[in-house]
Motif scaffolding. Structure first.
Motif, PDB file in Angstrom:
ATOM      1  N   THR A  42       0.731  -1.625  -0.027  1.00 29.72           N
ATOM      2  CA  THR A  42      -0.157  -0.136  -0.310  1.00 29.72           C
ATOM      3  C   THR A  42       0.993   1.428  -0.212  1.00 29.72           C
ATOM      4  N   SER A  43       1.956   1.456   0.776  1.00 26.29           N
ATOM      5  CA  SER A  43       3.104   2.417   0.769  1.00 26.29           C
ATOM      6  C   SER A  43       3.479   2.607  -0.699  1.00 26.29           C
ATOM      7  N   THR A  44       3.550   1.535  -1.964  1.00 25.37           N
ATOM      8  CA  THR A  44       3.880   1.776  -2.781  1.00 25.37           C
ATOM      9  C   THR A  44       3.343   1.905  -3.956  1.00 25.37           C
ATOM     10  N   THR A  45       1.993   1.960  -4.107  1.00 26.78           N
ATOM     11  CA  THR A  45       0.531   1.871  -4.324  1.00 26.78           C
ATOM     12  C   THR A  45       0.456   3.560  -4.443  1.00 26.78           C
ATOM     13  N   SER A  46       0.454   3.941  -2.670  1.00 25.60           N
ATOM     14  CA  SER A  46       0.946   5.853  -2.495  1.00 25.60           C
ATOM     15  C   SER A  46       1.593   6.214  -2.892  1.00 25.60           C
ATOM     16  N   LEU A  47       2.893   6.160  -2.865  1.00 26.07           N
ATOM     17  CA  LEU A  47       3.624   6.371  -3.475  1.00 26.07           C
ATOM     18  C   LEU A  47       3.650   6.141  -4.945  1.00 26.07           C
ATOM     19  N   LEU A  48       3.576   6.016  -5.673  1.00 27.14           N
ATOM     20  CA  LEU A  48       3.447   6.145  -6.743  1.00 27.14           C
ATOM     21  C   LEU A  48       2.646   6.804  -7.547  1.00 27.14           C
ATOM     22  N   MET A  49       1.180   6.849  -6.812  1.00 31.19           N
ATOM     23  CA  MET A  49      -0.262   8.121  -6.865  1.00 31.19           C
ATOM     24  C   MET A  49       0.671   9.417  -6.639  1.00 31.19           C
ATOM     25  N   PHE A  50       1.354   9.458  -5.631  1.00 36.86           N
ATOM     26  CA  PHE A  50       1.475  11.316  -5.440  1.00 36.86           C
ATOM     27  C   PHE A  50       3.188  11.621  -6.853  1.00 36.86           C
ATOM     28  N   LEU A  51       3.560  10.892  -7.215  1.00 39.68           N
ATOM     29  CA  LEU A  51       4.707  11.053  -7.965  1.00 39.68           C
ATOM     30  C   LEU A  51       3.214  11.681  -9.243  1.00 39.68           C
ATOM     31  N   SER A  52       2.125  10.456  -9.513  1.00 30.11           N
ATOM     32  CA  SER A  52       2.068  10.532 -10.409  1.00 30.11           C
ATOM     33  C   SER A  52       0.780  11.808 -11.070  1.00 30.11           C
ATOM     34  N   VAL A  53       0.615  12.590  -9.704  1.00 31.33           N
ATOM     35  CA  VAL A  53       0.389  14.334  -9.104  1.00 31.33           C
ATOM     36  C   VAL A  53       1.330  15.319  -9.802  1.00 31.33           C
ATOM     37  N   LEU A  54       2.348  15.179  -9.134  1.00 31.27           N
ATOM     38  CA  LEU A  54       3.712  15.844  -9.799  1.00 31.27           C
ATOM     39  C   LEU A  54       4.036  15.841 -10.779  1.00 31.27           C
ATOM     40  N   THR A  55       3.626  14.657 -11.215  1.00 31.17           N
ATOM     41  CA  THR A  55       4.318  14.860 -12.833  1.00 31.17           C
ATOM     42  C   THR A  55       2.766  15.037 -13.859  1.00 31.17           C
ATOM     43  N   THR A  56       2.061  15.610 -13.217  1.00 30.16           N
ATOM     44  CA  THR A  56       0.916  15.454 -14.230  1.00 30.16           C
ATOM     45  C   THR A  56       0.832  16.992 -14.560  1.00 30.16           C
ATOM     46  N   ARG A  57      -0.308  17.434 -15.875  1.00 28.96           N
ATOM     47  CA  ARG A  57      -0.293  18.095 -16.557  1.00 28.96           C
ATOM     48  C   ARG A  57      -0.992  19.469 -16.006  1.00 28.96           C
ATOM     49  N   PHE A  58      -1.423  18.854 -15.434  1.00 27.77           N
ATOM     50  CA  PHE A  58      -2.852  20.525 -14.590  1.00 27.77           C
ATOM     51  C   PHE A  58      -3.191  20.769 -15.309  1.00 27.77           C
ATOM     52  N   ALA A  59      -4.173  20.544 -16.012  1.00 21.83           N
ATOM     53  CA  ALA A  59      -4.567  20.971 -16.986  1.00 21.83           C
ATOM     54  C   ALA A  59      -6.125  21.448 -16.225  1.00 21.83           C
ATOM     55  N   GLU A  60      -7.331  21.873 -16.563  1.00 23.23           N
ATOM     56  CA  GLU A  60      -8.451  22.367 -15.956  1.00 23.23           C
ATOM     57  C   GLU A  60      -9.040  21.379 -15.572  1.00 23.23           C
ATOM     58  N   GLN A  61      -9.710  20.194 -16.715  1.00 25.84           N
ATOM     59  CA  GLN A  61     -10.518  19.433 -16.643  1.00 25.84           C
ATOM     60  C   GLN A  61      -9.356  18.313 -15.815  1.00 25.84           C
ATOM     61  N   ASP A  62      -8.482  18.321 -15.621  1.00 25.51           N
ATOM     62  CA  ASP A  62      -7.733  17.448 -14.480  1.00 25.51           C
ATOM     63  C   ASP A  62      -8.675  17.416 -13.090  1.00 25.51           C
ATOM     64  N   PHE A  63      -8.936  18.505 -13.329  1.00 25.51           N
ATOM     65  CA  PHE A  63      -8.955  19.110 -11.303  1.00 25.51           C
ATOM     66  C   PHE A  63     -10.578  18.370 -11.374  1.00 25.51           C
ATOM     67  N   LEU A  64     -11.222  18.047 -12.160  1.00 25.95           N
ATOM     68  CA  LEU A  64     -12.372  17.983 -12.267  1.00 25.95           C
ATOM     69  C   LEU A  64     -12.890  16.223 -11.388  1.00 25.95           C
ATOM     70  N   PHE A  65     -11.728  15.001 -12.154  1.00 26.99           N
ATOM     71  CA  PHE A  65     -12.170  13.898 -11.469  1.00 26.99           C
ATOM     72  C   PHE A  65     -10.649  13.240 -11.165  1.00 26.99           C
TER      73      PHE A  65
END
Length: 338
Positions: free
Chosen positions: A231-254
């Motif tokens: 679960t900690s590995t999954t959590s780490l991957l999710m947070f890293l995925s957030v850091l590397t996303t493009r942060f477009a407006e529609q990404d904040f919806l879901f």
């Protein structure tokens, strides 16, 4: 108090209707119904319209009626009265204000500060703004989606311009949150991985099997350590995925809220499993001949788990409620409205 206020409102409406000439009645209810619209007081709006049907067309100094004013002020309860209206609601699908703004242009404006302050975090604030824009977009006529106002702006252009600063703040909030939890998830992953290869009690030199493998406490430790690692590995991957996303407006919806929900939930599970596994190890090493030590170990284990739940639960609750909770839009009553 609410019942008394309702009775007072009804009494005032009856008084105005019975003593004031019909041509002058609007002078008494116009400002009231507009204020109720801005304050999300749908019951006041319904009561006034039931006595004075023409109040539905009350306008403020900017030429906005109660539904347009509700959209500007993000009064979802008043806006939802559209779902209780008859065919008259079709007027709002094409109506424009004196500046050529249709209902979607008004939804594209930035919400008033007092409305945004009720929502925690810039990311959830822009998510709510996107939800409003999506809702009104589904209501208006298709041609209104690309219709330009007198300044030559489409609703989407207005939304991008008005929410530029909020989008930047939302990106900063997301990155700061993800970075903080990434460090914690990485530490937990390191700890539980080290614990997995350093078995308590040691291994049998001939077979390599852990010496305490038949102990129930050891099995609890092994299970919790495995759960915590995954679960900690999954959590780490999710947070890293957030850091590397493009942060477009529609990404904040879901997209971004879902990643954060998964990351925070798995983070809590990994922390809980790690602490339970550590408690099982302490009992395994020191409680074989003294079972009473289980009680202080359990109490001390519950302390950080409770603290973790208390600190993380409000944020997880807000994220789940805002992303997957009950929709704030839609028909909420069967009472007809105009």
């Amino acid at each position: 108090m609410h019942r008394d206020a309702t009775e007072l409102l009804q009494a005032m409406c009856n008084l105005i209707k019975s003593t004031i000439d019909s041509r002058s009645q609007s002078d008494y209810y116009n400002n009231v119904i507009l204020e109720a619209s801005s304050q999300n007081a749908n019951d006041v709006v319904e009561t006034i319209v039931s006595y004075f049907p023409n109040a539905i067309w009350s306008f403020n100094e900017d030429g906005h009626n109660i539904i347009q004013y509700a959209v500007i002020n993000r009064s979802e309860k008043v806006y939802n009265l559209l779902y209780q209206m008859s065919e008259h609601k079709n007027v709002y699908k094409t109506i424009i204000d004196p500046l050529g703004n249709n209902l979607l242009h008004l939804a594209a404006r930035l919400a008033p500060t007092n409305k945004l302050n009720h929502i925690s975090g810039a990311a959830l604030q822009i998510q709510r703004e996107l939800q409003w824009f999506k809702e009104v977009k589904g209501f208006v006529c298709p041609r209104n989606i690309i219709q330009k106002n007198y300044f030559g702006e489409t609703p989407e252009m207005v939304f991008i311009r008005e929410h530029k600063e909020l989008l930047i703040e939302g990106e900063k909030w997301m990155k700061a949150t993800a970075e903080s939890y990434t460090i914690a998830a990485a530490l937990i992953t390191t700890i539980v991985f080290a614990a997995a290869i350093t078995m308590p009690g040691g291994n049998n030199q001939e077979t390599g099997i852990p010496i305490l493998t038949n102990s129930p406490a050891f099995r609890i430790f092994a299970l919790c350590d495995a759960v915590s690692l995954f679960t900690s590995t999954t959590s780490l991957l999710m947070f890293l995925s957030v850091l590397t996303t493009r942060f477009a407006e529609q990404d904040f919806l879901f997209k971004l809220p879902t990643k954060l929900i998964i990351g925070l939930t798995t983070m809590f599970i990994s922390t809980t499993a790690m602490l339970i596994g550590f408690g099982a190890t302490l009992f395994l090493l020191f409680g074989q001949n003294n079972p009473q030590i289980l009680f202080p170990i359990a109490a001390l284990t519950c302390l950080p788990i409770t603290s973790c739940a208390t600190l993380q639960f409000p944020l997880i609750k807000d994220l789940i409620s805002s992303t997957y909770g009950r929709n704030i839009f839609g028909k909420k009553s069967d009472r007809p409205f105009y």
